[in-house]
Design an enzyme around this catalytic site. Structure first.
Site, PDB file in Angstrom:
ATOM      1  N   HIS A 124       0.859  -1.184  -0.103  1.00 32.53           N
ATOM      2  CA  HIS A 124      -0.095   0.014   0.005  1.00 32.53           C
ATOM      3  C   HIS A 124       0.877   1.300   0.087  1.00 32.53           C
ATOM      4  O   HIS A 124       1.969   1.232   0.551  1.00 32.53           O
ATOM      5  CB  HIS A 124      -1.030   0.149   1.061  1.00 32.53           C
ATOM      6  CG  HIS A 124      -2.142  -0.855   1.129  1.00 32.53           C
ATOM      7  ND1 HIS A 124      -3.091  -0.652   0.207  1.00 32.53           N
ATOM      8  CD2 HIS A 124      -2.300  -1.904   1.679  1.00 32.53           C
ATOM      9  CE1 HIS A 124      -3.995  -1.652   0.450  1.00 32.53           C
ATOM     10  NE2 HIS A 124      -3.571  -2.479   1.410  1.00 32.53           N
ATOM     11  N   CYS A 229       0.224   1.457  -5.868  1.00 30.22           N
ATOM     12  CA  CYS A 229      -0.717   2.337  -6.647  1.00 30.22           C
ATOM     13  C   CYS A 229      -0.168   3.776  -6.718  1.00 30.22           C
ATOM     14  O   CYS A 229       0.657   4.048  -6.086  1.00 30.22           O
ATOM     15  CB  CYS A 229      -2.357   2.478  -5.686  1.00 30.22           C
ATOM     16  SG  CYS A 229      -2.952   1.064  -5.334  1.00 30.22           S
TER      17      CYS A 229
END
Length: 264
Positions: A124, A229
């Site tokens: 993440h 991401c």
């Protein structure tokens, strides 16, 4: 004041819209607090539990090198020295949301650390511990160290934003030959140290990134790939970092790679 005037004021569309926007703002704010702060608290607890299990697994009293790890189990430890001496995460097997809530996750069916092929990890960028929040700050040749039960694996980030004709020279500054030449030519000529791609570009974790095959071959270089991401607070794209193995040191009592002690 007439009763109908008070009722009209209460039902004023602008007032209703304003109240709805305030309520929506509060909800969005609470969600942001949950995503950025509370999930970090939960992830820290999950990461500590994974770290404790990994330490126990590697303890002198119970040495158990991992073979066929179960999803969610800790398999290695990741260090990025340029992010500070306290950057250390237990790597877990698997890349489901539950797995990544514990820490960086190893893509199943990709190579193990130090092996030919591609040891590929996801993590993440915001919330849930945000282990890969700073991948955009990495530079060419920065060290990334992966510790396993029996070895220290020192990878170096491939050239970033470097003209193709200069890539080999940059790589030679931190990689031994012939790895520096091989990692910047032939099948690897288009493998950059950092790139932005779309979520459907699954070939970035193939043994040779960008090549349409999933099985490692004996001549493949040992790579490390980190995915997260991009941009922050969005999953529209993916940031990809590629590194190649510079050194594979077997563990010995008291030995720590100089990359982790400020010596390299």
């Amino acid at each position: 004041m007439p009763a109908h005037s008070a009722a009209a004021r209460r039902l004023d569309p602008l007032s209703v819209l304003g109240e709805l926007l305030i309520t929506l703002g509060v909800i969005v704010g609470l969600f942001a607090v949950y995503e950025v702060w509370w999930t970090n608290v939960e992830a820290k607890q999950e990461q500590q539990a994974a770290e404790d299990r990994l330490r126990q697994q590697w303890s002198d009293e119970n040495p158990r090198p991992l073979t066929g790890p179960q999803d969610g189990s800790a398999i290695a430890r990741l260090y990025i020295p340029s992010f500070g001496s306290d950057f250390s995460f237990a790597v877990v097997e698997g890349v489901t949301q539950a797995d990544l809530a514990r820490g960086p996750g190893h893509y199943p069916d990709t190579a193990q650390a130090g092996e030919p092929g591609n040891f590929a990890l996801a993590g993440h960028r915001v919330g849930r511990g945000a282990p890969f929040n700073d991948l955009g700050l990495l530079h060419s040749c920065d060290a990334i160290v992966v510790e396993t039960a029996g070895s220290w694996n020192v990878y170096r980030v491939l050239p970033i934003d470097t003209p193709a004709r200069q890539a080999g020279q940059v790589a030679a500054g931190c990689l031994p030959q012939p790895a520096a030449g091989a990692a910047t030519s032939g099948a690897y000529a288009d493998v950059n140290g950092r790139s932005i791609t779309n979520p459907q570009d699954v070939e970035v974790v193939n043994p040779v990134p960008g090549q349409p095959r999933s099985a490692a071959q004996p001549g493949d270089l040992p790579l490390l790939t980190l995915t997260t991401c991009h941009p922050q607070f969005s999953n529209k794209e993916r940031m990809i970092v590629h590194a190649v193995l510079a050194r594979h040191d077997l563990k010995s009592p008291g030995y720590i790679p100089p990359e982790l002690t400020g010596g390299a």
